[in-house]
Motif scaffolding. Structure first.
Motif, short mmCIF file in Angstrom:
data_model
loop_
_atom_site.label_atom_id
_atom_site.label_comp_id
_atom_site.label_asym_id
_atom_site.label_seq_id
_atom_site.Cartn_x
_atom_site.Cartn_y
_atom_site.Cartn_z
N ALA A 84 0.86 -1.28 0.37
CA ALA A 84 0.15 0.18 0.06
C ALA A 84 0.83 1.68 0.17
N ASP A 85 1.91 1.28 0.39
CA ASP A 85 2.81 2.63 0.66
C ASP A 85 3.25 2.96 -0.20
N GLU A 86 3.93 1.47 -0.94
CA GLU A 86 4.14 1.68 -2.26
C GLU A 86 3.02 2.97 -3.69
N VAL A 87 2.60 1.96 -2.99
CA VAL A 87 1.21 2.23 -4.31
C VAL A 87 0.83 4.19 -3.75
N MET A 88 0.41 4.34 -3.30
CA MET A 88 0.29 5.61 -2.23
C MET A 88 1.44 6.67 -2.71
N ARG A 89 2.40 6.60 -3.15
CA ARG A 89 3.75 7.30 -3.31
C ARG A 89 4.00 7.64 -4.69
N GLU A 90 2.92 6.82 -5.68
CA GLU A 90 3.20 7.40 -6.88
C GLU A 90 2.28 7.76 -7.78
N THR A 91 2.45 8.57 -8.74
CA THR A 91 1.00 9.20 -9.91
C THR A 91 2.50 8.60 -11.32
N PHE A 92 1.08 8.60 -12.61
CA PHE A 92 1.73 8.01 -13.19
C PHE A 92 -0.02 8.36 -14.31
N SER A 93 0.43 8.63 -15.93
CA SER A 93 -0.37 9.23 -16.86
C SER A 93 -1.56 8.84 -17.39
N PHE A 94 -2.17 9.40 -17.59
CA PHE A 94 -3.13 8.35 -18.83
C PHE A 94 -2.72 7.64 -19.34
N GLY A 95 -3.72 6.23 -19.94
CA GLY A 95 -2.71 5.55 -20.78
C GLY A 95 -1.75 4.64 -20.97
N GLU A 96 -1.06 4.55 -19.64
CA GLU A 96 -0.43 4.37 -19.18
C GLU A 96 -0.52 2.88 -17.82
N GLY A 97 0.12 1.50 -18.63
CA GLY A 97 -0.06 0.24 -17.95
C GLY A 97 -1.53 0.12 -18.50
N ILE A 98 -2.37 -1.31 -17.57
CA ILE A 98 -4.01 -1.38 -17.75
C ILE A 98 -4.87 -0.42 -17.27
N THR A 99 -4.54 0.08 -16.30
CA THR A 99 -5.43 1.44 -15.36
C THR A 99 -5.27 2.34 -16.61
N GLY A 100 -3.84 2.37 -16.76
CA GLY A 100 -4.03 3.89 -17.43
C GLY A 100 -5.12 3.63 -19.07
N TRP A 101 -5.29 2.19 -20.05
CA TRP A 101 -5.75 2.02 -20.25
C TRP A 101 -7.10 2.12 -20.47
#
Length: 884
Positions: A84-101
């Protein structure tokens, strides 16, 4: 080929979203929708989403990302799981990964082998391992709010299509809940923020100051209040207009923000008036802040007034005042003194040395007395229009607050030795949560409130915590508090108490005491009038409830239903936790329970019969009375959910003694009234039982007559003279096995007795013929259901029975007579009669053959199940026969 069953043209097949038997998740989903949407703060919404999802779709990890469409970025706002700590620290752009897609395409994704998906990206710092993923874009009102990611980890991890569909439906509720929380937060921020400067507004200022004083009192700390007024600011607006003035106010706001600590609260409380609340502040720190602000504002210039100056007043809580309104008054007095002495000064509050700008001299005491008189006049008018005791208590509290800035106000009503909280306004400082009135009940003679109620004397307490009568309310903090308590006297009786408190020591004076005593006089009269009105209202409601009760009993069919309705109605009228109806047995005089509510849990011991020898002390009673726990314990154990004390209302039905018994509290202020109501209930119950008893006697006579008639018709054949009663008894057992209701069983009984009454129109020679019937003879026999229906037609009470008789020879597959009905078109009672009639015919000697025997008859029933007979009826009949 038989005729097909009739199809209702209005019926349309419906597509099921889930497999048969799996509707439970959707029922749960509907409940979760309500729960999630009921949360208010964003943090609470996110936690509720994660909790609810764990029940609906179990997971190893869940992430919720917030979308910033301007930056096209996703950032985690909630994460549960090992990383959870690693997840809460990250920010990523639209289109990146399955989530971004999923966000880019606004389309939910089910990836049961997410680690092998070409679109996958892994959170930095987390291991690469097999996982299944559902990613649902959260879209509300057409706007992208973020995504909901659900994970299961392991080689065998997977989500079903049904879970994917549930996740998408759940995402709709989650998105709406998050959007609602954002809207609510935005509206709350707007409600407490000054639109021009972005500082807290006047309303938020008073809320924050009150909160700071409560925290300081609980922690025995201090609060400093700095009030600032820009000197000669009116000239700026007059010369340059409000546009320039607004620009200057924004600059002042920026200076204030940069000058204070992060814990300080900066507010704009008026046009050019500002305030700063300093938790844990003292005179030195407040003066230093005021001088720092003055120096910074001196760098701003307005051409109309030159160098900008500010007049500042400082007040300390609780040293100068312990409640918000009075602390503001102290700071404003100091500020006005500073303005009078000259621009740009900082003046701390000093009660002995206050100056005001030139104004008409009006004595404070005179103003206060005039305000008191106006408030009392207004209160008297409002109370005279109220007849609800709670509203009276709240009105007293609200009116009092217009003159006294109390910490809290409590209005108590006396009920014998209890003091019951009627109304509460204000705050209870401490850890206690929920409705404050639940924490406040007390006894006459206990604590300060109880002493006032017992003595009928007012009490002014400068330090409640250390007073000899003082008692701290459970769950509240140990604070410095003043109390003022006055009795509500009505003649020689004390009917209640009003208590008000202020934070700080010695906050009330004699004028406050006199005001509250006069107010208590008005309140006691209003409360007594309301009590009388309430008593009359209760009487009217009781009369209405008894009328409805009598109507319900009049509609009951049979003794058992009368007793059941009597118990339910008594619980509704008396609010009793347990009610039962009893009547003596005609055989041995024992008292037998006819009905009880609520019913005892399965397997729990339940008293259903009291031997006659225990009744001797009570049989002569005709008026209501109470049975104490000791008396009850001599007969049986105390019923669960009661205290063992019962109100008993006796009655007599045809020489048999009976009672309505209702559990009552060990102490009740309405016992006499409850006993009167119970007596009325018992009278209504007696009349209904008497009527039901007479009706059941008539009904038994009627059934005996019907049975005799049926047997007389069957007596044409000496081998089947008991045919009607035999199949009737068997049909009733089958009906009970199938769960028929009492009224349906009654209908079945009559239908079985009458099912062959139409044979009265068939010659005896045909009925007794030992060989096969000719076609004409069979056609004549098959008319007997129609003849039977016609025979019963003139009897209105047998209207429902006629159809059972007509259909008693219809076959399940449509090959029966006279109407060739199919399946559910045939009344269930007719299907039961047919099977029982056939079984009896097969197991008895007939003119044309000997009995087939029970085993062969059962075999033939099974063989004809689904064709001649209804399968569910055959199954039930075989179960009954197997149990005999």
């Amino acid at each position: 080929m038989s005729d097909p069953a009739h199809i209702d043209p209005t019926h349309r097949p419906q597509m099921s979203l889930v497999t048969a038997g799996s509707t439970e998740p959707y029922r749960r989903l509907a409940e979760i929708f309500h729960d999630v949407l009921s949360e208010q703060s964003l943090d609470a919404v996110l936690e509720r989403i994660a909790d609810a999802l764990a029940v609906l779709i179990p997971y190893e990890d869940v992430h919720i990302y917030e979308a910033d469409e301007t930056k096209r970025e996703l950032s985690a706002v909630l994460a549960r799981g090992e990383w959870a700590d690693e997840v809460m620290r990250e920010t990523f752009s639209f289109g990146e990964g399955i989530t971004g897609w999923a966000v880019d395409h606004r389309e939910a994704v089910l990836a049961n082998k997410a680690h092998l998906d070409p679109r996958v990206r892994f959170v930095p710092g987390t291991p690469i391992e097999p996982e299944a993923l559902i990613a649902v874009p959260l879209i509300a009102r057409g706007q992208l709010k973020g995504t909901l990611n659900i994970y299961r980890v392991g080689e065998e991890a997977a989500f079903s299509d049904e879970e994917f569909l549930l996740a998408k439906r759940f995402g709709d509720a989650a998105a709406l809940a998050i959007d609602n929380a954002h809207i609510r937060a935005r509206l709350e921020h707007q409600a407490e923020t000054d639109a021009l400067t972005g500082l807290y507004n006047h309303r938020a200022f008073h809320d924050r100051l009150r909160r700071a004083l409560l925290d300081a009192s609980a922690a025995h700390d201090t609060v400093a209040l700095v009030m600032l007024d820009l000197d000669d600011f009116k000239k700026v607006n007059d010369v340059y207009g409000h546009g320039v003035g607004d620009q200057l106010l924004n600059q002042v706001a920026d200076v204030l923000r940069t000058s204070v600590r992060t814990t300080d609260v900066v507010c704009r409380v008026g046009g050019e008036e500002f305030a700063v609340i300093l938790p844990s502040g003292d005179l030195r720190s407040a003066t230093a802040l005021a001088e720092r602000i003055g120096a910074a504002l001196g760098t701003l210039e307005a051409e109309a007034v030159g160098r900008l100056t500010v007049s500042t007043g400082i007040a300390l809580g609780p040293e100068n005042a312990a409640n918000p309104r009075e602390l503001v008054a102290c700071a404003e007095a100091a500020m006005m003194t500073a303005k009078t002495r000259g621009n740009g000064l900082v003046v701390p509050f000093d009660d002995s040395d206050r100056e005001r700008p030139a104004e008409a001299s009006v004595r404070r005491d005179d103003v206060r007395s005039i305000a008191h008189l106006k408030m009392l006049q207004s209160l008297s008018g409002k109370l005279s229009r109220l007849n609800d005791v709670v509203q009276i208590g709240l009105t007293i509290s609200d009116e009092l607050r217009l003159l006294v800035d109390y910490h809290n106000c409590r209005v108590f009503l006396r009920d014998e030795d209890d003091l019951v909280p009627l109304a509460f306004r204000g705050t209870l400082t401490g850890t206690a949560t929920g409705d404050p009135t639940r924490l406040l009940p007390t006894k006459v003679g206990r604590g300060i409130t109880g002493w006032v109620a017992e003595s009928g004397t007012s009490l002014l307490v400068g330090d409640a915590a250390n007073h000899e009568l003082g008692e701290r309310i459970e769950g509240t903090a140990d604070i410095e508090e003043s109390l003022l308590a006055v009795p509500l006297n009505y003649g020689a009786r004390v009917t209640g108490v009003i208590v008000i408190s202020k934070l700080g020591l010695d906050q009330f004076d004699a004028d406050d005491l006199r005001l509250l005593e006069v107010m208590a006089g008005h309140a006691s009269v209003a409360l007594e009038n309301a009590r009388l009105y309430e008593a009359q209202r209760r009487e009217a409601e009781s009369a209405k409830a008894l009328l409805e009760f009598s109507r319900e009993l009049a509609e009951a069919a049979g003794i058992t239903e009368v007793a059941e309705r009597a118990t339910v109605g008594t619980i509704r009228i008396l609010a009793s936790p347990s009610v039962s109806v009893w009547l003596q047995s005609g055989a041995d005089g024992a008292l037998e329970k006819l009905a009880g509510h609520p019913e005892s849990p399965p397997g729990a011991p339940s008293l259903v019969r009291i031997p006659a020898e225990h009744l001797e002390p009570w049989l002569g009673r005709r008026e209501p009375y109470t049975v104490d726990p000791d008396d009850y314990a001599a007969i049986a154990s105390v019923p669960k959910g009661t205290q063992g004390r019962f109100a008993i209302a006796p009655f007599v039905v045809e020489g048999r003694w009976g009672v309505v018994a209702a559990a009552v509290a060990l102490k009740s202020g309405h016992e006499d009234r409850d006993l009167e109501l119970l007596a009325s209930i018992a009278r209504q119950t007696r009349l209904a039982l008497q009527t039901a008893t007479s009706f059941e006697t008539l009904e038994r006579t009627f059934l005996a007559t019907v049975e005799a008639l049926a047997n007389a018709l069957e007596a044409k054949d000496e081998n089947t003279s008991s045919h009607a009663r035999w199949i009737t008894d068997l049909a009733l057992q089958v009906g009970e096995e199938l769960g028929l209701e009492p009224h349906e069983l009654k209908r079945l009984e009559l239908g079985a007795l009458f099912h062959d009454i139409g044979k009265i129109g068939v010659p005896s020679r045909i009925l007794a013929k030992p060989g096969p019937l000719t076609a004409d003879e069979r056609a004549l026999v098959e008319t007997h259901p129609i003849v039977g229906e016609r025979i019963l037609a003139p009897i209105e009470q047998l209207g429902e029975v006629r159809l059972i008789v007509r259909c008693a020879h219809e076959h399940f597959d449509g090959t029966g007579y006279p109407d060739q009905l199919v399946g559910e078109q045939i009344p269930l009672e007719s299907r039961i009669v047919l099977a029982c009639d056939a079984y009896h015919a097969m197991t008895t000697d007939r003119p044309y053959r000997r009995s087939l025997g029970e085993d062969e008859a059962k075999r033939r029933l099974v063989e004809a199940s689904g064709t001649q007979f209804d399968p569910q009826v055959v199954d039930a009949l075989l179960r009954v026969l197997g149990a005999v």
